[in-house]
Write an enzyme that holds these catalytic residues in place. Structure first.
Site, PDB file in Angstrom:
ATOM      1  CB  THR A 272      -1.003  -0.063   1.663  1.00 44.89           C
ATOM      2  OG1 THR A 272       0.041   0.284   2.233  1.00 44.89           O
ATOM      3  CG2 THR A 272      -1.422  -1.548   1.385  1.00 44.89           C
ATOM      4  CG  ASP A 273       1.137   6.210  -0.901  1.00 47.88           C
ATOM      5  OD1 ASP A 273       2.107   5.668   0.037  1.00 47.88           O
ATOM      6  OD2 ASP A 273       1.793   6.891  -1.976  1.00 47.88           O
ATOM      7  CD1 TRP A 274       1.806   7.484   6.268  1.00 43.52           C
ATOM      8  CD2 TRP A 274       4.154   6.621   5.672  1.00 43.52           C
ATOM      9  NE1 TRP A 274       2.439   7.479   7.602  1.00 43.52           N
ATOM     10  CE2 TRP A 274       3.721   6.796   7.022  1.00 43.52           C
ATOM     11  CE3 TRP A 274       5.505   6.195   5.222  1.00 43.52           C
ATOM     12  CZ2 TRP A 274       4.545   7.109   8.625  1.00 43.52           C
ATOM     13  CZ3 TRP A 274       6.892   6.331   6.036  1.00 43.52           C
ATOM     14  CH2 TRP A 274       6.300   6.684   7.536  1.00 43.52           C
ATOM     15  CG  ASN A 275      -2.927   4.797   7.236  1.00 47.19           C
ATOM     16  OD1 ASN A 275      -3.550   4.409   7.829  1.00 47.19           O
ATOM     17  ND2 ASN A 275      -3.392   6.811   8.074  1.00 47.19           N
TER      18      ASN A 275
END
Ligand code: BGC
Length: 736
Positions: A272-275
């Site tokens: 995923t991207d950050w969060n």
């Protein structure tokens, strides 16, 4: 020379751990998976930012990857906890945003794209890999493949601009450079293609915003670079923050499973991207973090970056039957496969003395300089002001003349400004330099220093004004609604013009700014997309004429931000403007409603952009002639052979980026007015003429048509060979 020897060292180093065979890897993955508890599997799916503070968690097997540590001693310490203390000894994957260099910073990716030179881009990525892996980093979150057609979006800096073909060439070059030929080589840095998908189409150019892209546009424009990089062996992929048509990518099973795994056969790892998994809740797409976790994992995400939902909730979700164990096993297989491919089991540690030896190696700096030189675009050169050959004393002014931190650009975490060569540093070797910055920084509105610069100009033979953007003004979350030069920079340029001295403006920025008015206030303008460590040396070479500009714009320059998004390869409208625009000041009072002609343009800024995609001048002149096609009609399996003569008609040896464009005149859906299908850097001596050719397989005219089939539709086409997207004459051909 030294790069070769470093590669050799890398290869020797890898002898004991040469690439494990794929079938052996599958077996090892399955054997290991068979020994893992559900908790250990979940641990592998968890990525956190940091090092020492996670040692206990790592030893407990709760973490599969970390990001953002680059000290080899710390890397080895956390790796030791994974390898020697965790039950199964599974090594950690250490990652970092190595976006345009690690220590030696290359131009920002948009600048690399302006070189139209995949070779130097690949070399740059290889150098980044050598420097980053020497610190223990084995995974970078690059290349960013987001098509970006709106310079208001700060992240245009990180990609290759507006064109899918250029995006493919640059993306593939970076993947090859990072990963090298052998994933298990200690200098191989796993690439991560991002952000899948449509992130660059954020509405209004505002970061993280929604994107409305049809499936056809995804397939024709936004997917090609991802697909090409997957085919080139990219080991990982990152989901994007945004939603496309209401579906946030991190929870989009059609994207992550049907397209990526099903259609493209991707067997790498998805992070995923950050969060971005957690943000499914903020999107209002998931009820809570647990729900978001179920949606992400079931959509096809393997690893969670920083939402912590996976470690907190997967176990319960499996117990409740909302995620199957099979899904978890597949995700963990993708993660373990990557770790085996990188040879981490055989070679988990880094030689702690290596980083200092390889950083800023002379050949790294040389390549960074070449890339920076080729990335600079000459936008204007009235009366051959450049190169500044006869000037002895020059005034150097402007806030970007000596901004060692800012010229590195966005995402240069590990570049160190003390290694930066600024234009001021470099120009002192060539001229007697008077330095009066005029302004303190790019947003500075305090004009009190301009008078001193003006006074100093009197003592100089020419003035070079360095303006642009500080690094913080572009990149993630750094969007702008206006694209003019910030602060009092335009005033500084105008004040220099008023001195009557020859004025060269060098813009150093992270995006395409609206600089039409500033161009009218100077004799020559060079445009440099944050050029990195060696930017100053590169620019000095261009100013003196030791090098000749060859960069071409990877994005359209607008007259006004209100024209955005404007891109050269837009679909044809039913009422194209045919050059008969009536602008505000020419409209008669009480003009009749339809008297202006009802075509597609703005009353204030007209139809066209300021400068087209692919634009860039040289100190010499090039002439194109005798453009011929080998046939008039082609079959689907033919290759179109286009020949052209290019002459260097000026007095400098130089390189021209020759561009091949095509238009499909009639389609089952509306087709772009032009599409780039090839380019080549052709070097010619002054006065030299060369007959050159492009070979374009007819199959490359295919697109996703009305029936959502990837086909070449028979019919009439046009073709251009030219130095930019708005020049040249159309040549016709037909596909039967
Ligand atoms: C960015 C990514 C980046 C990640 C890790 C995110 O904010 O969107 O491009 O790779 O952070 O630093």
């Amino acid at each position: 020379m030294k790069i070769k020897s470093l590669l050799l060292i890398g290869a020797l180093f890898a002898v004991g751990c040469s690439a494990p065979k794929e079938d052996q890897i599958d077996k090892r993955v399955n054997d290991l998976l068979g020994k893992m508890t559900l908790e250990e599997k979940i641990g592998q799916m968890n990525q956190v930012s940091g090092g020492y503070q996670f040692i206990d968690q790592i030893a407990a097997g709760n973490i599969g990857s970390i990001l953002n540590i680059v000290d080899p001693v710390e890397v080895n310490a956390v790796q030791k906890a994974a390898v020697e203390q965790s039950r199964l000894g599974i090594p950690l994957l250490v990652s970092r945003d190595v976006i345009h260099g690690f220590r030696t910073i290359f131009p920002i990716p948009l600048g690399m794209a302006a070189t139209f030179n995949p070779e130097i881009v690949e070399k740059g990525a290889r150098i980044a890999a050598i420097e980053a892996t020497a610190s223990g980093v084995r995974w970078t979150f690059s290349p960013m493949l987001d098509i970006a057609r709106d310079s208001r979006w700060g992240r245009v800096a990180e990609g290759s601009g507006e064109d899918p073909y250029l995006d493919v060439q640059m993306g593939v070059a970076m993947v090859k450079g990072y990963q090298g030929d052998n994933y298990a080589d200690p200098t191989s840095l796993a690439a991560c293609v991002k952000h899948f998908v449509g992130y660059g189409a954020a509405e209004g150019g505002r970061d993280y915003n929604t994107a409305m892209i049809s499936e056809r546009a995804l397939r024709n424009t936004y997917f090609p670079a991802f697909k090409a990089c997957v085919e080139a062996g990219a080991l990982t992929l990152m989901t994007s923050f945004n939603d496309v048509d209401g579906l946030p990518s991190t929870g989009n099973d059609w994207l992550l499973t049907d397209i990526l795994r099903g259609e493209w056969g991707f067997d790498g790892m998805v992070v995923t991207d950050w969060n971005s998994s957690g943000e499914l809740v903020s999107h209002g797409y998931a009820e809570d973090l647990k729900d978001a976790t179920a949606l992400s994992v079931n959509a096809g995400v393997d690893m969670d970056m920083m939402s912590f939902g996976f470690v907190q909730h997967i176990k319960a979700l499996v117990e409740e039957g909302r995620i199957s164990e099979k899904t978890i096993d597949n995700a963990v297989r993708n993660i373990l496969r990557l770790k085996f491919r990188l040879g981490l089991f055989e070679n988990p540690y880094v030689d702690e003395t290596l980083a200092a030896k390889v950083a800023y190696a002379p050949e790294h700096l040389e390549a960074a300089k070449q890339c920076a030189t080729e990335s600079v675009i000459l936008l204007q050169n009235n009366n051959n002001t450049l190169p500044l050959k006869s000037a002895k004393t020059i005034l150097v002014t402007g806030p970007m003349a000596d901004a060692p931190y800012d010229q590195l650009g966005t995402w240069a975490f590990d570049g160190e400004e003390q290694h930066t060569v600024t234009p001021l540093d470099a120009l002192k070797n060539d001229y007697k330099v008077i330095y009066e910055p005029g302004l303190g920084y790019s947003r500075d509105n305090n004009t009190s220093g301009i008078a001193a610069a003006k006074a100093a100009a009197r003592r100089a033979d020419a003035v070079v004004v360095f303006v642009g953007e500080e690094a913080i003004l572009s990149g993630e979350a750094h969007c702008l609604s206006q694209l003019n030069l910030q602060g009092a920079q335009s005033k500084l340029i105008a004040a220099m013009k008023a001195t009557g001295k020859p004025v060269v403006v060098v813009v150093i920025a992270g995006r395409m700014l609206t600089i039409e008015k500033d161009m009218a206030q100077c004799d020559a303008m060079l445009y440099s997309l944050h050029p990195g460590t060696m930017g100053g040396a590169a620019i000095a070479d261009l100013i003196t004429g030791r090098a000749v500009p060859s960069g071409k714009s990877p994005m359209t320059f607008l007259r006004d931000a209100g024209q955005a998004p404007f891109y050269y390869n837009h679909p044809m409208t039913g009422r194209p403007n045919n050059g008969t625009e009536t602008l505000l000041n020419d409209i008669p009072i009480k003009a009749g409603q339809t008297s202006l002609g009802c075509t597609s343009y703005y009353l204030d800024s007209g139809y066209g952009p300021h400068l087209p995609f692919g634009y860039g001048l040289s100190y010499t002149t090039f002439e194109y002639s005798d453009i011929t096609l080998d046939k008039q009609q082609y079959a689907a399996d033919d290759t179109i052979v286009v020949e052209y003569t290019l002459a260097n008609t000026g007095s400098y040896d130089a390189t021209e980026v020759v561009q091949l464009y095509v238009r499909d005149l009639v389609g089952s859906v509306v087709r772009p007015v032009k599409e780039l299908k090839g380019f080549e850097r052709v070097a010619l001596k002054a006065g030299e003429t060369k007959r050159c050719r492009f070979e374009l397989p007819v199959s490359e005219l295919a697109y996703w048509n009305r029936d959502m089939k990837y086909v070449v539709e028979p019919g009439k086409f046009q073709l251009w060979v030219a130095g930019d997207s708005a020049s040249g004459e159309a040549h016709s051909f037909e596909v039967k």
